[in-house]
Scaffold this motif. Structure first.
Motif, mmCIF file in Angstrom:
data_model
loop_
_atom_site.group_PDB
_atom_site.id
_atom_site.type_symbol
_atom_site.label_atom_id
_atom_site.label_comp_id
_atom_site.label_asym_id
_atom_site.label_seq_id
_atom_site.Cartn_x
_atom_site.Cartn_y
_atom_site.Cartn_z
ATOM 1 N N GLN A 1 26.112 56.670 38.892
ATOM 2 C CA GLN A 1 25.025 57.804 38.783
ATOM 3 C C GLN A 1 23.777 57.561 39.270
ATOM 4 N N SER A 2 23.367 56.245 39.260
ATOM 5 C CA SER A 2 21.942 55.920 39.383
ATOM 6 C C SER A 2 21.961 55.262 40.785
ATOM 7 N N GLN A 3 23.036 55.081 41.505
ATOM 8 C CA GLN A 3 23.083 54.441 42.781
ATOM 9 C C GLN A 3 22.518 55.634 43.982
ATOM 10 N N ARG A 4 21.792 55.128 44.994
ATOM 11 C CA ARG A 4 21.399 55.973 45.937
ATOM 12 C C ARG A 4 22.760 56.749 46.795
ATOM 13 N N GLY A 5 22.540 57.984 47.041
ATOM 14 C CA GLY A 5 23.582 58.569 47.838
ATOM 15 C C GLY A 5 24.154 57.880 48.941
ATOM 16 N N GLY A 6 23.287 57.218 49.870
ATOM 17 C CA GLY A 6 23.334 56.648 51.220
ATOM 18 C C GLY A 6 24.176 55.288 51.166
ATOM 19 N N THR A 7 24.076 54.754 49.710
ATOM 20 C CA THR A 7 24.712 53.341 49.549
ATOM 21 C C THR A 7 26.197 53.850 49.288
ATOM 22 N N LEU A 8 26.679 54.939 48.893
ATOM 23 C CA LEU A 8 28.047 55.136 48.370
ATOM 24 C C LEU A 8 29.001 55.018 49.721
ATOM 25 N N SER A 9 30.395 54.812 49.099
ATOM 26 C CA SER A 9 31.286 54.855 50.155
ATOM 27 C C SER A 9 31.563 56.461 50.640
ATOM 28 N N GLY A 10 32.337 56.161 51.826
ATOM 29 C CA GLY A 10 32.686 57.548 52.698
ATOM 30 C C GLY A 10 33.333 58.593 51.532
ATOM 31 N N GLY A 11 34.395 57.877 51.062
ATOM 32 C CA GLY A 11 35.049 58.885 50.057
ATOM 33 C C GLY A 11 34.152 59.096 48.810
ATOM 34 N N GLN A 12 33.354 58.389 48.409
ATOM 35 C CA GLN A 12 32.503 58.661 47.232
ATOM 36 C C GLN A 12 31.533 59.801 47.656
ATOM 37 N N GLN A 13 31.013 59.461 48.827
ATOM 38 C CA GLN A 13 29.978 60.714 49.396
ATOM 39 C C GLN A 13 30.643 61.988 49.541
ATOM 40 N N GLN A 14 31.968 61.982 49.771
ATOM 41 C CA GLN A 14 32.690 63.313 49.981
ATOM 42 C C GLN A 14 32.801 63.688 48.603
ATOM 43 N N MET A 15 33.163 63.073 47.608
ATOM 44 C CA MET A 15 33.281 63.613 46.334
ATOM 45 C C MET A 15 31.926 63.973 45.758
ATOM 46 N N LEU A 16 30.747 63.271 45.955
ATOM 47 C CA LEU A 16 29.691 63.635 45.505
ATOM 48 C C LEU A 16 29.061 65.086 46.470
ATOM 49 N N ALA A 17 29.592 65.221 47.574
ATOM 50 C CA ALA A 17 29.238 66.445 48.397
ATOM 51 C C ALA A 17 29.796 67.760 47.669
ATOM 52 N N ILE A 18 31.211 67.437 47.254
ATOM 53 C CA ILE A 18 31.933 68.553 46.538
ATOM 54 C C ILE A 18 31.271 68.896 45.372
ATOM 55 N N ALA A 19 30.967 67.741 44.527
ATOM 56 C CA ALA A 19 30.676 67.841 43.104
ATOM 57 C C ALA A 19 29.166 68.474 43.022
ATOM 58 N N ARG A 20 28.540 68.133 44.101
ATOM 59 C CA ARG A 20 26.993 68.972 44.080
ATOM 60 C C ARG A 20 27.258 70.553 44.305
ATOM 61 N N ALA A 21 28.344 70.782 45.226
ATOM 62 C CA ALA A 21 28.489 72.051 45.618
ATOM 63 C C ALA A 21 29.044 72.820 44.283
ATOM 64 N N LEU A 22 29.518 72.144 43.471
ATOM 65 C CA LEU A 22 30.352 72.592 42.287
ATOM 66 C C LEU A 22 29.202 72.891 41.229
ATOM 67 N N MET A 23 28.339 72.139 41.226
ATOM 68 C CA MET A 23 27.076 72.318 40.535
ATOM 69 C C MET A 23 26.483 73.609 40.230
ATOM 70 N N SER A 24 26.485 74.339 41.228
ATOM 71 C CA SER A 24 26.079 75.886 41.174
ATOM 72 C C SER A 24 27.004 76.865 40.441
ATOM 73 N N ARG A 25 28.298 76.365 39.808
ATOM 74 C CA ARG A 25 29.237 77.246 39.263
ATOM 75 C C ARG A 25 29.561 78.204 40.283
ATOM 76 N N PRO A 26 30.183 78.034 41.468
ATOM 77 C CA PRO A 26 30.499 78.810 42.613
ATOM 78 C C PRO A 26 31.942 79.767 42.125
ATOM 79 N N ARG A 27 32.127 80.706 42.408
ATOM 80 C CA ARG A 27 33.555 81.295 42.395
ATOM 81 C C ARG A 27 34.449 81.133 43.630
ATOM 82 N N LEU A 28 33.547 80.939 44.725
ATOM 83 C CA LEU A 28 34.056 80.740 46.005
ATOM 84 C C LEU A 28 33.470 79.208 46.400
ATOM 85 N N LEU A 29 34.467 78.268 46.769
ATOM 86 C CA LEU A 29 33.900 77.028 47.167
ATOM 87 C C LEU A 29 34.388 76.858 48.849
#
Ligand SMILES: Nc1ncnc2c1ncn2[C@@H]1O[C@H](COP(=O)(O)OP(=O)(O)O)[C@@H](O)[C@H]1O
Ligand SMILES: [Mg+2]
Lengths: 237, 436
Positions: free
Chosen positions: A127-155
């Motif tokens: 959680q306190s690591q910089r986004g740019g230093t994550l692996s590709g898969g972790q970055q993708q998870m972060l991108a999905i997680a970030r989108a989910l933080m707005s409680r969307p009904r359509l992703l």
């Protein structure tokens, strides 16, 4: 829930979408497959109003969102994990997640964070690591997680498997299923990895040169010889 | 290697290569030094004579030749060591900076607070410190726009000018006090920032730079030409001096007024006013810093930084880029306006000459040199770019030379700025952390 009718989108004089009709019903996973340059990303971006459709109509839960500014569309409950992930590389994982939530008030932040960390335990460790230093898969998870933080009904997910190792792809698709089933988020998934996408999705569309050329249930499209020849031959994992 | 060496071309031995390289450097130095150092004009009243100083040119050329050899040898060794772990070296420096910051920042603030009472501090020193603090404030103001929000603003001086003229005109025309004019000037500058920003903030970085550059010039040209209001090139003189909450700093107060020194039973000293001005700007600077640090931790501050990193991602997260940029622009402009008002009351006289493009350039250089977004970096860079040239006035001839050399050295050693290090604005306590 989402309905596109006769949507045309242009980049200058280039017509990237040439009259697209597409629907997504509540609770579904719908996938959109197609070759490079077919207009898949353009379609997702058009739903978000950036660029806007020049002709046709985009409706979301009864609202006409064709001409709405992007930030208003997002507030209606649509979130996108854009092509190429586009996380904020110099910001920490937590800050990235806050960016996803902050336009909706940070009142539920801790609660949502727990939910996200249960979905993506690796992000909790980083959680306190910089986004740019994550692996590709972790970055993708972060991108999905970030989108989910707005409680969307359509992703909206644009090629989440891009450039990832097969094992990681499997894990990401598993998580998408979980997001859809447990969290009741409707998903529109753009993929080149047609095999995985069609196995996961309830329904699918095939986009060729800015037009929908075929549609059907995931299983139907998987069995279709044309789809097999164009998108699956030798390609699937 | 193979790609750059033509077949058949022999590779020079290291010594020959070194001499060749130094020779080229010396030749460049010669060409530059000939017009810059070789001639001096002597004004003998009626005619202008040329004096030749070819020995200077020779010294410069020879100096560069041997300097280049020494530099290459040293740099090659340092480069070999550095290329192994460039990232670690850089990060290590940032970490050292961070650790030092914990002690240095409070020490620095304490020093600033007691400066006027230190034995060496006289009128000149206090005035110089005031001058430096104005630039710190301007640097921090522009830092919000350029460093945090990533909007390249080349016309920041416009807001400084608006602040200065607002104060001068409001105070002279309506007799408003400094403390009333200050917020008004800030609001006016912010308002103009919004007015300018609204149409132009849709532009991409390089276009934005050009438009803001033009805006800075337009404001200056208006100041020069709007004679009846701004006094044109002559500017405005007799701008009201600050008072200590109504007590003027003068030896002969007007009828019915009590001067500062009378009220406090002191002997009159012009130093009082300088000390007071110093504390005013120090307070403004500290407030600017506190507000900036606070904003950075708030959603809007995070949005600025996110916008700098990736605008498309920000849009897809529901952030309104135009409004976000506008707030950065307006807040930056407001601080510029505050600094301008202060400048006007300190100077007592303002004219368009104080608000030329070179001011914008210096402030921008402070932000860039400081490391784009670093608060402490701005202070260090101000000391470099504003204090050092003032102290080195005796070497005025070489100011630009030193300035250029400093810039080159910094580009070689710290291309990301002196103190470029971004600490996360949110962190969870160690208890709630994961496995680390
Ligand atoms: N920003 C842009 N400007 C101009 N043309 C673009 C832009 N983005 C995409 N295109 C064009 O639109 C078409 C569809 O692109 P895209 O939607 O990215 O395809 P896909 O995501 O299916 O690979 C391509 O021909 C591409 O060259
Ligand atoms: Mg694409």
């Amino acid at each position: 829930m989402l309905r596109l009718s006769g949507v045309h989108t242009f980049y200058g004089r280039i017509e990237a979408l040439r009259g697209v009709d597409l629907t997504v019903e509540e609770g579904e996973i719908v996938t959109l497959i197609g070759a490079n340059g077919a207009g898949k990303s353009t379609l997702l971006m058009t739903i978000c109003g950036n660029p806007r459709a020049r002709r046709g109509e985009v409706r979301f839960e009864g609202h006409d969102i064709t001409q709405m500014p992007t930030h208003d569309i997002v507030k209606l409950g649509i979130a996108q994990s854009p092509e190429g992930r586009r996380i904020f590389p110099r910001m920490s994982v937590i800050e990235n997640l806050k960016m996803g939530a902050q336009n909706f008030g940070l009142a539920h932040f801790d609660e949502d964070l727990d939910r996200i960390f249960r979905l993506f335990p690796i992000l909790k460790d980083r959680q306190s690591q910089r986004g740019g230093t994550l692996s590709g898969g972790q970055q993708q998870m972060l991108a999905i997680a970030r989108a989910l933080m707005s409680r969307p009904r359509l992703l909206l997910l644009d090629e989440p498997s891009l450039g990832l190792a097969p094992l990681v792809v499997k894990q990401i698709f598993e998580t998408i299923r979980e997001i859809n089933q447990r969290q009741r988020v409707t998903v529109l998934l753009v993929e080149q990895n047609a095999y995985h996408a069609l196995r996961l999705a309830h329904r699918g569309y095939v986009l060729v040169n800015g037009r929908i050329s075929m549609s059907g249930s995931g299983a139907e499209l998987l069995a279709n010889p044309e789809v097999r020849a164009a998108y699956l031959e030798g390609g699937h994992v | 290697m193979a790609a750059t060496t033509l077949p058949g071309a022999r590779e020079d031995s290291p010594l020959v290569a070194l001499l060749k390289d130094a020779g080229i450097a010396a030749a460049i130095a010669f060409l530059l030094a000939l017009p810059l150092m070789g001639f001096q004009t002597l004004d003998s009243g009626t005619t202008v004579d040329l004096q030749y100083r070819f020995h200077w040119v020779a010294i410069a050329t020879v100096g560069v030749f041997f300097g280049r050899i020494v530099f290459t040898l040293l740099y090659r060794r340092a480069g070999a060591a550095r290329s192994k772990a460039p990232g670690i070296v850089g990060q290590g420096m940032a970490r050292v900076g961070e650790g030092l910051g914990r002690f240095l920042v409070p020490a620095f603030i304490l020093f600033a607070l007691i400066l006027p009472f230190l034995p060496f501090a006289d009128r000149r020193e206090i005035d110089l410190a005031t001058y430096v603090l104005i630039y710190v404030m301007l640097g921090w103001g522009l830092n919000i726009v350029v460093g945090l929000a990533g909007l390249l603003d080349l016309g920041y001086v416009a807001f400084y000018a608006i602040g200065a003229y607002s104060y001068a005109l409001l105070a002279k025309t309506f007799g408003f006090s400094f403390w009333l004019c200050l917020p008004l000037a800030g609001i006016l500058a912010a308002f103009l920032g919004i007015l300018l920003g609204f149409p132009v903030l849709r532009l991409r970085g390089d276009y934005l730079a050009i438009v803001t550059l033009g805006f800075g010039e337009i404001i200056r040209v208006i100041l020069v030409n709007w004679q009846p209001v701004t006094g044109g090139p002559n500017g405005i003189s007799g701008v009201p001096r600050p008072t200590f909450f109504g007590l003027p700093f003068t030896n002969d107060p007007a009828e019915g007024e009590t001067a500062f020194h009378e009220f406090f039973n002191l002997d009159f000293a012009s130093l009082h006013r300088f000390v007071f001005l110093y504390y005013v700007i120090l307070a403004l600077v500290l407030v600017t810093n506190a507000v900036t640090l606070r904003l950075r931790k708030m959603p809007i501050g995070r949005a600025w930084e996110a916008l700098r990193e990736d605008e498309i991602a920000c849009r897809s997260l529901g952030i309104n880029p135009t409004n976000t940029k506008l707030t950065a622009f307006a807040i930056g402009a407001m601080f510029g306006g505050f600094a301008g008002s202060f400048f006007a009351t300190r100077q007592g006289f303002i004219s368009p000459e104080s608000f030329t493009f070179i001011e914008s350039a210096v402030i921008l250089a402070i932000v860039v040199l400081g490391g784009m977004g670093s608060q402490a970096g701005v202070v260090v860079a101000t000391l470099f770019l504003v204090l050092l040239p003032e102290l080195a006035r005796e070497f005025a001839q070489f100011r630009m030379l030193i300035f250029g050399a400093a810039m080159v050295l910094i580009m070689v050693w710290r291309p990301q700025g002196l103190l470029a290090h971004r600490a996360p604005t949110v962190s969870l306590g160690p208890g709630s952390g994961g496995s680390r």
